[in-house]
Design a protein around this motif. Structure first.
Motif, PDB file in Angstrom:
ATOM      1  N   ILE A   1      -1.104   6.050   7.183  1.00  0.00           N
ATOM      2  CA  ILE A   1      -1.075   5.911   5.726  1.00  0.00           C
ATOM      3  C   ILE A   1      -1.802   4.626   5.364  1.00  0.00           C
ATOM      4  O   ILE A   1      -1.475   3.555   5.877  1.00  0.00           O
TER       5      ILE A   1
ATOM      6  N   LYS B   1       5.726   4.386   4.489  1.00  0.00           N
ATOM      7  CA  LYS B   1       6.108   5.139   5.692  1.00  0.00           C
ATOM      8  C   LYS B   1       7.587   5.530   5.653  1.00  0.00           C
ATOM      9  O   LYS B   1       7.949   6.683   5.892  1.00  0.00           O
TER      10      LYS B   1
ATOM     11  N   SER C   1      -4.515   8.164   0.045  1.00  0.00           N
ATOM     12  CA  SER C   1      -4.078   7.374   1.201  1.00  0.00           C
ATOM     13  C   SER C   1      -2.988   8.064   2.016  1.00  0.00           C
ATOM     14  O   SER C   1      -2.812   7.752   3.190  1.00  0.00           O
ATOM     15  N   ASN C   2      -2.241   8.980   1.416  1.00  0.00           N
ATOM     16  CA  ASN C   2      -1.117   9.588   2.138  1.00  0.00           C
ATOM     17  C   ASN C   2      -1.042  11.106   2.006  1.00  0.00           C
ATOM     18  O   ASN C   2      -0.039  11.708   2.382  1.00  0.00           O
TER      19      ASN C   2
ATOM     20  N   ALA D   1      -0.549  12.953   5.400  1.00  0.00           N
ATOM     21  CA  ALA D   1       0.817  12.763   5.898  1.00  0.00           C
ATOM     22  C   ALA D   1       1.816  13.590   5.083  1.00  0.00           C
ATOM     23  O   ALA D   1       2.766  14.167   5.622  1.00  0.00           O
TER      24      ALA D   1
ATOM     25  N   ILE E   1       4.247   8.375  12.164  1.00  0.00           N
ATOM     26  CA  ILE E   1       3.592   7.831  10.974  1.00  0.00           C
ATOM     27  C   ILE E   1       3.340   6.340  11.192  1.00  0.00           C
ATOM     28  O   ILE E   1       4.269   5.593  11.496  1.00  0.00           O
TER      29      ILE E   1
END
Length: 448
Positions: A271, A155, A123-124, A127, A147
């Motif tokens: 995210i 975040k 999921s992240n 990022a 983000i």
């Protein structure tokens, strides 16, 4: 009237009255920013201090300030980062003298939001990879870095972790984390006190700004105007700008086009809600931090049944930990988790009323809400509208009626439990990112 001196004396009197820990936590970070007509406006760096000082310490503050001013005062506590004023050369004699230590540059960052305790998953991971690039080349590679994602997906953690890493590389770097609301509040107060020049210098001379919840400046024309110029000043000077929001820039209502354009000019990443593997890793990390014994089967079962954001998972695990301690359970097993999820404990995250919901009634309510027949809802048709309604129904049967996956599958036409898991995860994701979906779920719940 010297506000700084009045407040120093007030704080010194409070130091005598209050316990050292209370004084250090709730008094030292306050500042008197206005005093007119016996009304004092006191700045606190966050909402927690504002609420606690209003509810628990108001009388202490008032009594001490009354003693210093010889007036019957009222106090208002507001959220605003306190500003340390430079000495003007005048001398003062406080009630007690304390040694002055040179402050450490923390950038207003939370000590727990570091890369070391950031769980990285599907999921992240994009990022996170972008964050690594920013840490190596701040202001050059991805600037601004935007983000976005739902509540509690990490975040703020990722953004502040970048700040911590930049400070490790260069402790002299001028970094500042602040919520967008704080920026607006300070701007308004600087206008009232006619210190707009000081306000601009404070933000435009930084090397990196970390702005949380930037969507809160939407619709506020003057605040958007000032942030636009602050953004331009920093960006043109090659300084790093990192922003977070609950939605991507183009979806923020009443955000000026020129700001949308600049926010989209760097790298925009989202995210998502954590998947099963990431939820499991979070649970294991929290168990290790709290020194809690939980069996691998129990951790997996919990990760499979709490499909939510990171903050919610951490909160639920904290509840389970407290209940286990209260019950004198040395190791948390699957039976204990099942008991918790079934609602047999008073702290169960599902409301007790959910146990009384009739599944057939819930299916009927959903069918009526989507204007379809119950038979079609539980049938085999793959029409888009029916699939969408079926996803909602599956989600509510799991969360409101507390039914197991297999039972929900049986009620909805004999579907496999993996199909029900997909429907649940799909709606969870929609709830996290789409306000219309949240509203629709609440409407159906109201009907129940």
């Amino acid at each position: 009237m010297d506000l700084d001196q009045i407040w120093k004396n007030t704080q010194e009197e409070l130091k005598v009255i209050l316990a050292p820990a209370v004084y250090q936590t709730f008094v030292t970070k306050t500042q008197l920013i206005s005093y007119q007509s016996n009304k004092a406006v006191v700045a606190c760096p966050n909402s927690y201090l504002v609420e606690m000082n209003k509810k628990r310490h108001y009388d202490y503050f008032k009594s001490s300030l009354d003693n210093q001013t010889h007036q019957n005062n009222t106090l208002e506590f507001i959220i605003q980062e306190t500003i340390t004023l430079e000495s003007d050369g005048s001398t003062s004699t406080p009630l007690f003298s304390t040694p002055i230590h040179k402050p450490v540059n923390t950038g207003n960052l939370h000590p727990k939001y570091t890369l070391e305790n950031l769980i990285v998953g599907n999921s992240n991971n994009f990022a996170f990879a972008a964050a690594q690039g920013i840490i190596k080349n701040p202001g050059l590679l991805y600037n601004p870095f935007f983000i976005w994602g739902g509540v509690g997906v990490g975040k703020t953690h990722l953004m502040q972790a970048i700040g911590h890493e930049l400070l490790k590389q260069n402790p002299q770097l001028k970094i500042k984390y602040f919520p967008a609301e704080t920026f607006g509040n300070e701007l308004i107060n600087s206008l009232k006190s006619k210190n707009i020049g000081q306000f601009k210098d404070k933000y435009r001379n930084l090397d990196c700004i970390l702005v949380d919840d930037i969507q809160f400046i939407a619709g506020k024309e003057y605040i958007q105007e000032e942030f636009f110029h602050t953004f331009n000043a920093l960006h043109m000077a090659g300084k790093q700008v990192i922003l977070t929001s609950d939605r991507k820039p183009s979806d923020i209502d009443r955000l000026e086009d020129r700001l949308v354009s600049r926010f989209m000019g760097g790298l925009t990443v989202d995210i998502q809600l954590p998947d099963f593997e990431m939820r499991l890793a979070i649970i294991k990390q929290k168990a290790e931090e709290k020194k809690v014994n939980i069996t691998p089967e129990a951790a997996s079962y919990l990760a499979d049944n709490i499909v939510s954001n990171i903050r919610d998972i951490e909160g639920k695990f904290q509840e389970i930990t407290v209940q286990a301690m209260a019950s004198r359970i040395g190791e948390i097993d699957v039976n204990f988790i099942q008991s918790y999820l079934s609602g047999s404990s008073p702290q169960n995250y599902s409301s007790q009323k959910n146990e009384k919901i009739n599944p057939r009634h819930l299916i009927s309510i959903c069918a009526k809400h989507f204007n379809i027949k119950t038979g079609d809802l539980c049938g085999q048709s793959r029409k888009k509208d029916l699939v969408w309604a079926r996803h909602f129904t599956a989600y509510l049967l799991l969360t409101e009626a507390n039914l197991p996956l297999e039972e929900v599958g049986r009620l909805l036409g004999g579907r496999d439990h993996t199909s029900i898991m997909h429907a649940r995860d799909k709606i969870h994701q929609e709830i996290s990112t789409n306000p219309q979906t949240r509203s629709l779920i609440n409407q159906i719940k109201d009907s129940l």
